[in-house]
Scaffold this motif. Structure first.
Motif, PDB file in Angstrom:
ATOM      1  N   GLY A 133       0.749  -1.185  -0.005  1.00  0.00           N
ATOM      2  CA  GLY A 133      -0.089  -0.093   0.063  1.00  0.00           C
ATOM      3  C   GLY A 133       0.717   1.350  -0.108  1.00  0.00           C
ATOM      4  N   VAL A 134       0.255   2.349  -0.474  1.00  0.00           N
ATOM      5  CA  VAL A 134       0.826   3.718  -0.595  1.00  0.00           C
ATOM      6  C   VAL A 134       0.290   4.414   0.585  1.00  0.00           C
ATOM      7  CG1 VAL A 134       1.501   5.784  -1.911  1.00  0.00           C
ATOM      8  CG2 VAL A 134       1.067   3.326  -2.886  1.00  0.00           C
ATOM      9  N   PRO A 135       1.189   4.629   1.808  1.00  0.00           N
ATOM     10  CA  PRO A 135       0.781   5.377   2.832  1.00  0.00           C
ATOM     11  C   PRO A 135       0.332   6.899   2.558  1.00  0.00           C
ATOM     12  CG  PRO A 135       2.569   4.359   3.492  1.00  0.00           C
ATOM     13  CD  PRO A 135       2.532   4.120   2.149  1.00  0.00           C
ATOM     14  N   GLY A 136      -0.828   7.424   2.975  1.00  0.00           N
ATOM     15  CA  GLY A 136      -1.172   8.592   2.749  1.00  0.00           C
ATOM     16  C   GLY A 136      -1.980   8.773   1.368  1.00  0.00           C
ATOM     17  N   GLU A 167       5.256   5.180  -7.120  1.00  0.00           N
ATOM     18  CA  GLU A 167       5.088   3.682  -6.583  1.00  0.00           C
ATOM     19  C   GLU A 167       6.188   3.423  -5.549  1.00  0.00           C
ATOM     20  OE1 GLU A 167       4.385   0.653  -9.463  1.00  0.00           O
ATOM     21  OE2 GLU A 167       3.225   1.868 -10.690  1.00  0.00           O
ATOM     22  N   SER A 168       7.155   4.335  -5.640  1.00  0.00           N
ATOM     23  CA  SER A 168       8.229   4.001  -4.786  1.00  0.00           C
ATOM     24  C   SER A 168       7.938   4.262  -3.223  1.00  0.00           C
ATOM     25  CB  SER A 168       9.757   4.839  -5.321  1.00  0.00           C
ATOM     26  OG  SER A 168       9.339   6.047  -5.004  1.00  0.00           O
TER      27      SER A 168
END
Length: 281
Positions: A133-136, A167-168
């Motif tokens: 997942g991508v925080p925030g 995506e990083s």
């Protein structure tokens, strides 16, 4: 004061839209529930029904949803009045092929917010195709999605985000059996392929506060804790046993409405979990 989580964890979830790992049950209990699923798998021809609303089919799945410790975790994040949106099994073969592309669950008409607890019932690390997942990203709004009939996608519509993002910034939600990754249903997330040697067993425990914004097609949910003074959702029937005729009939009625919501504008059509025939496990 929170019941299970620390104040720092609550604040981290509010900031990031995700929190992982959180201990939900012992590894022994996790193994027990995996074994219950595998035993059922040997007896029924249409196990794909367990991909959505499985608490309507099996009292032992409802036991997980009603577990006081698990409900305490959700209460710490979204308050004391809780409804169950779904209990959704995600069993990924060790085939090095199947995956879930980047997506947001809220993009397809779900109530908002729904908080998901991805409960690991086996090892769920990068090798097994764990969640990422991508925080925030739960604060970004709904990004553009497209759908696909790629048979390798485990998602209902093969959906994937078409807008660019960094995506990083994504993180792995690596879990041991009995741990959960908590995330908001607007979080950008996906999962990789399982390179084995074992199948990956994960159960999405999906809860919403009774004040949640309902979807455009009225849906039913089951009240788990507290009271509901909003009336945004219809009530669901409890199963009278495992995979009984009454439970199957109730599941079909509820999931038909869910399918109208999720596949309303789909070019592909429902998967087998929703009464269609498009997608395999």
């Amino acid at each position: 004061m929170p019941k299970v989580l620390s104040q720092a964890q609550v604040e981290a979830f509010q900031r990031d839209g995700c929190l992982s790992p959180v201990r939900a049950m012992s590894a022994e209990h996790a193994r027990h529930y995996r074994e219950r699923f595998e035993a059922l798998e040997l007896r029924v021809p249409d196990i794909k029904k367990m991909k959505t609303k499985s608490h309507l089919l099996c009292p032992w799945v409802l036991d997980i949803a009603e577990d006081s410790h698990i409900l305490d975790i959700f209460e710490d994040l979204i308050g004391p009045n809780l409804r169950c949106w779904s209990m959704a099994w995600r069993v990924k073969k060790a085939d090095g092929e199947t995956f879930a592309g980047w997506h947001q669950d809220s993009a397809y008409g779900a109530a908002t917010p729904v908080v998901l607890g991805a409960l690991a019932l086996s090892d769920c690390g990068p090798t097994q195709g764990c969640l990422r997942g991508v925080p925030g990203s739960h604060t970004w709004g709904i990004l553009r999605h497209e759908e696909s009939d790629d048979p390798r996608s485990i998602l209902a519509r093969g959906q994937f985000i078409t807008e660019s993002f960094d995506e990083s910034k994504a993180v792995d939600f690596s879990l041991q059996p009995g741990e959960m990754a908590m995330f908001d249903n607007s979080l950008v997330h996906g999962s990789g392929t399982n390179f084995g040697p074992d199948r990956r067993f994960r159960l999405l425990v999906e809860m919403l506060p009774t004040w949640a914004k309902p979807p455009r097609v009225r849906q039913s949910t089951m009240l788990m804790r507290g009271v509901d003074t909003y009336g945004n959702f219809d009530d669901e029937p409890r199963p009278d046993g495992e995979w009984t005729p009454a439970a199957l009939a109730n599941w079909s009625s509820v999931v038909e409405r869910r399918a109208r919501l999720i596949f309303e504008d789909s070019k592909i059509g429902p998967s087998e979990a929703y009464g269609g025939t498009r997608r395999a496990t």
